[in-house]
Write a protein that holds these residues in place. Structure first.
Motif, PDB file in Angstrom:
ATOM      1  N   ASN A  44      67.860  35.866  47.111  1.00 53.31           N
ATOM      2  CA  ASN A  44      67.321  34.555  46.759  1.00 53.31           C
ATOM      3  C   ASN A  44      65.929  34.354  47.357  1.00 53.31           C
ATOM      4  O   ASN A  44      65.075  33.713  46.749  1.00 53.31           O
ATOM      5  CB  ASN A  44      68.264  33.452  47.237  1.00 53.31           C
ATOM      6  CG  ASN A  44      68.159  32.196  46.398  1.00 53.31           C
ATOM      7  OD1 ASN A  44      68.608  32.159  45.260  1.00 53.31           O
ATOM      8  ND2 ASN A  44      67.550  31.163  46.962  1.00 53.31           N
ATOM      9  N   ASN A  81      74.055  32.242  43.344  1.00 47.92           N
ATOM     10  CA  ASN A  81      72.705  32.545  43.823  1.00 47.92           C
ATOM     11  C   ASN A  81      71.879  33.107  42.679  1.00 47.92           C
ATOM     12  O   ASN A  81      72.401  33.417  41.611  1.00 47.92           O
ATOM     13  CB  ASN A  81      72.747  33.557  44.981  1.00 47.92           C
ATOM     14  CG  ASN A  81      73.201  34.934  44.525  1.00 47.92           C
ATOM     15  OD1 ASN A  81      74.379  35.139  44.228  1.00 47.92           O
ATOM     16  ND2 ASN A  81      72.290  35.893  44.470  1.00 47.92           N
ATOM     17  N   ASN A  82      70.574  33.224  42.913  1.00 51.19           N
ATOM     18  CA  ASN A  82      69.683  33.857  41.950  1.00 51.19           C
ATOM     19  C   ASN A  82      69.620  35.352  42.224  1.00 51.19           C
ATOM     20  O   ASN A  82      69.464  35.773  43.370  1.00 51.19           O
ATOM     21  CB  ASN A  82      68.280  33.254  42.053  1.00 51.19           C
ATOM     22  CG  ASN A  82      68.202  31.854  41.486  1.00 51.19           C
ATOM     23  OD1 ASN A  82      68.332  31.649  40.289  1.00 51.19           O
ATOM     24  ND2 ASN A  82      67.994  30.872  42.357  1.00 51.19           N
ATOM     25  N   THR A 102      70.391  28.197  47.737  1.00 56.22           N
ATOM     26  CA  THR A 102      69.128  27.731  47.159  1.00 56.22           C
ATOM     27  C   THR A 102      68.006  27.949  48.174  1.00 56.22           C
ATOM     28  O   THR A 102      68.240  28.437  49.278  1.00 56.22           O
ATOM     29  CB  THR A 102      69.213  26.232  46.784  1.00 56.22           C
ATOM     30  OG1 THR A 102      69.562  25.467  47.951  1.00 56.22           O
ATOM     31  CG2 THR A 102      70.251  25.995  45.704  1.00 56.22           C
ATOM     32  N   THR A 103      66.806  27.557  47.812  1.00 56.42           N
ATOM     33  CA  THR A 103      65.664  27.739  48.705  1.00 56.42           C
ATOM     34  C   THR A 103      65.537  26.533  49.642  1.00 56.42           C
ATOM     35  O   THR A 103      66.090  25.458  49.381  1.00 56.42           O
ATOM     36  CB  THR A 103      64.361  27.905  47.908  1.00 56.42           C
ATOM     37  OG1 THR A 103      64.064  26.668  47.238  1.00 56.42           O
ATOM     38  CG2 THR A 103      64.501  29.005  46.879  1.00 56.42           C
ATOM     39  N   LYS A 126      67.227  22.660  49.285  1.00 59.73           N
ATOM     40  CA  LYS A 126      67.181  22.119  47.926  1.00 59.73           C
ATOM     41  C   LYS A 126      68.582  21.828  47.392  1.00 59.73           C
ATOM     42  O   LYS A 126      68.790  20.839  46.690  1.00 59.73           O
ATOM     43  CB  LYS A 126      66.433  23.086  47.013  1.00 59.73           C
ATOM     44  CG  LYS A 126      64.939  23.176  47.301  1.00 59.73           C
ATOM     45  CD  LYS A 126      64.281  21.815  47.197  1.00 59.73           C
ATOM     46  CE  LYS A 126      62.809  21.863  47.567  1.00 59.73           C
ATOM     47  NZ  LYS A 126      62.172  20.535  47.476  1.00 59.73           N
ATOM     48  N   GLY A 127      69.537  22.689  47.720  1.00 62.18           N
ATOM     49  CA  GLY A 127      70.910  22.420  47.304  1.00 62.18           C
ATOM     50  C   GLY A 127      71.485  21.210  48.012  1.00 62.18           C
ATOM     51  O   GLY A 127      72.194  20.392  47.409  1.00 62.18           O
ATOM     52  N   ASN A 152      65.466  26.784  41.393  1.00 60.16           N
ATOM     53  CA  ASN A 152      66.619  26.038  41.895  1.00 60.16           C
ATOM     54  C   ASN A 152      67.293  25.225  40.797  1.00 60.16           C
ATOM     55  O   ASN A 152      68.528  25.120  40.767  1.00 60.16           O
ATOM     56  CB  ASN A 152      66.182  25.116  43.037  1.00 60.16           C
ATOM     57  CG  ASN A 152      65.751  25.874  44.276  1.00 60.16           C
ATOM     58  OD1 ASN A 152      66.464  26.741  44.767  1.00 60.16           O
ATOM     59  ND2 ASN A 152      64.569  25.561  44.795  1.00 60.16           N
ATOM     60  N   GLU A 211      62.660  33.572  45.312  1.00 57.92           N
ATOM     61  CA  GLU A 211      61.812  32.431  45.640  1.00 57.92           C
ATOM     62  C   GLU A 211      60.343  32.823  45.656  1.00 57.92           C
ATOM     63  O   GLU A 211      59.488  32.139  45.075  1.00 57.92           O
ATOM     64  CB  GLU A 211      62.216  31.863  47.000  1.00 57.92           C
ATOM     65  CG  GLU A 211      61.312  30.737  47.484  1.00 57.92           C
ATOM     66  CD  GLU A 211      61.624  30.298  48.898  1.00 57.92           C
ATOM     67  OE1 GLU A 211      60.963  29.350  49.373  1.00 57.92           O
ATOM     68  OE2 GLU A 211      62.506  30.902  49.538  1.00 57.92           O
ATOM     69  N   LEU A 222      69.659  27.370  38.711  1.00 54.38           N
ATOM     70  CA  LEU A 222      70.867  27.737  39.452  1.00 54.38           C
ATOM     71  C   LEU A 222      71.804  26.546  39.580  1.00 54.38           C
ATOM     72  O   LEU A 222      73.014  26.670  39.351  1.00 54.38           O
ATOM     73  CB  LEU A 222      70.491  28.261  40.838  1.00 54.38           C
ATOM     74  CG  LEU A 222      71.682  28.603  41.745  1.00 54.38           C
ATOM     75  CD1 LEU A 222      72.486  29.765  41.177  1.00 54.38           C
ATOM     76  CD2 LEU A 222      71.222  28.915  43.166  1.00 54.38           C
ATOM     77  N   LEU A 223      71.273  25.392  39.932  1.00 53.15           N
ATOM     78  CA  LEU A 223      72.115  24.204  40.122  1.00 53.15           C
ATOM     79  C   LEU A 223      72.742  23.758  38.804  1.00 53.15           C
ATOM     80  O   LEU A 223      73.879  23.273  38.789  1.00 53.15           O
ATOM     81  CB  LEU A 223      71.288  23.078  40.741  1.00 53.15           C
ATOM     82  CG  LEU A 223      70.841  23.348  42.192  1.00 53.15           C
ATOM     83  CD1 LEU A 223      69.817  22.318  42.645  1.00 53.15           C
ATOM     84  CD2 LEU A 223      72.044  23.365  43.133  1.00 53.15           C
ATOM     85  N   PRO A 271      70.130  33.216  37.415  1.00 54.51           N
ATOM     86  CA  PRO A 271      71.139  32.441  38.152  1.00 54.51           C
ATOM     87  C   PRO A 271      72.534  32.977  37.857  1.00 54.51           C
ATOM     88  O   PRO A 271      72.887  33.192  36.697  1.00 54.51           O
ATOM     89  CB  PRO A 271      70.946  31.018  37.623  1.00 54.51           C
ATOM     90  CG  PRO A 271      70.296  31.181  36.290  1.00 54.51           C
ATOM     91  CD  PRO A 271      69.464  32.431  36.362  1.00 54.51           C
TER      92      PRO A 271
END
Length: 286
Positions: free
Chosen positions: A234, A172-173, A82-83, A121-122, A92, A238, A95-96, A183
């Motif tokens: 990623n 990941n993105n 994540t970022t 962020k994750g 994010n 972002e 993706l999450l 994602p």
């Protein structure tokens, strides 16, 4: 005119915010181009090493590395990229959501999950959501290096080699274009070989030095390259998402300013009309 004064103050505040979001949009656009160049430079190596590994996985080698062997699954691991910073829309969040949905699929089968998190962020999300976090890396910046990631990657690979984890997934993105970031959650270990029309030939290799040493080193480099490329992509995602989000914020601020100016002008006109009416009424009374 107290209302008009408050509106002028509010409009001034929004204009200042609009200047900030506009500047952030231009900065993100500049950084996105650099991140795209970095991503594009890494893709040929990543694609080529994956092709070599896929040939090896399909070959009937005398040595089968444990990274290539499927086994009964009792625990899975996720490397989640994540970022470090926000202000990038739903990048994010999407993706999450995909990671949580994939984890639930395994948990419903009675399989436990471990997490290796790359990005603030994750870390913040799973600190609140819950989950077994075995490794974390943060503040890697906009120009990540493989050396910054090796520690976390090794934790997951060691867990796989020791039998504590039976599958490792990379989340990941993926950068599609400036307006679209996808994602993705894909299996990293055991190696999921490519088995389609592009694999026209199946062959074995003659290894020098020994197959064990060569394959083990190559597979480790392959996994590191995949994770590094995921981090680089990623970063590009972002900056693209941040540019779009700041552009939208700038436009929304402009619309809000227009609405408030219209309200202020209407209020001023109403006040002027009322004053004229009072003057005319007073003159008529005299």
């Amino acid at each position: 005119m107290a209302g008009a004064k408050e509106l002028r103050k509010q409009i001034g505040s929004i204009k200042n915010t609009q200047k900030i979001t506009s500047a952030m949009q231009m900065v993100a656009a500049s950084k996105m181009r650099k991140a795209q160049d970095r991503m594009a430079r890494g893709r040929p190596y990543t694609d080529q090493i994956r092709a070599v590994i896929s040939h090896m996985a399909n070959a009937s080698s005398e040595y089968r590395h444990h990274f290539m062997v499927e086994r009964e699954v009792s625990r899975v691991g996720y490397i989640v990229v994540t970022t470090d910073k926000g202000l990038c829309g739903g990048l994010n969040v999407n993706l999450l959501k995909a990671v949580v949905a994939d984890m639930k699929r395994w948990v419903d089968q009675g399989v436990e999950a471990e997490l290796c998190l790359i990005g603030n962020k994750g870390i913040q999300f799973f600190r609140a959501y819950g989950g077994r976090v075995v490794a974390a890396t943060q503040n890697i910046g906009e120009t990540p290096a493989v050396a910054d990631l090796i520690g976390s990657i090794k934790v997951m690979l060691d867990a796989f080699e020791e039998g504590k984890v039976d599958k490792i997934f990379l989340a990941n993105n993926v950068f599609v274009n400036t307006m679209s970031q996808q994602p993705t959650v894909r299996q990293l270990v055991p190696l999921d070989p490519i088995d389609d029309a592009t694999m026209k030939h199946r062959w074995d290799y003659i290894y020098e030095p020994e197959a064990r040493d060569l394959i083990e080193d190559l597979l480790t480099r392959y996994i590191e390259a995949q994770v590094y490329q995921a981090v680089v992509e990623n970063v590009a995602c972002e900056q693209a998402a941040k540019m779009v989000a700041m552009k939208s914020a700038t436009e929304n601020a402009g619309e809000l300013i227009d609405e408030l100016e219209l309200i202020m002008n209407n209020a001023r006109q109403a006040a002027i009309t009322q004053e004229i009416s009072e003057i005319v009424g007073g003159a008529a009374a005299v």
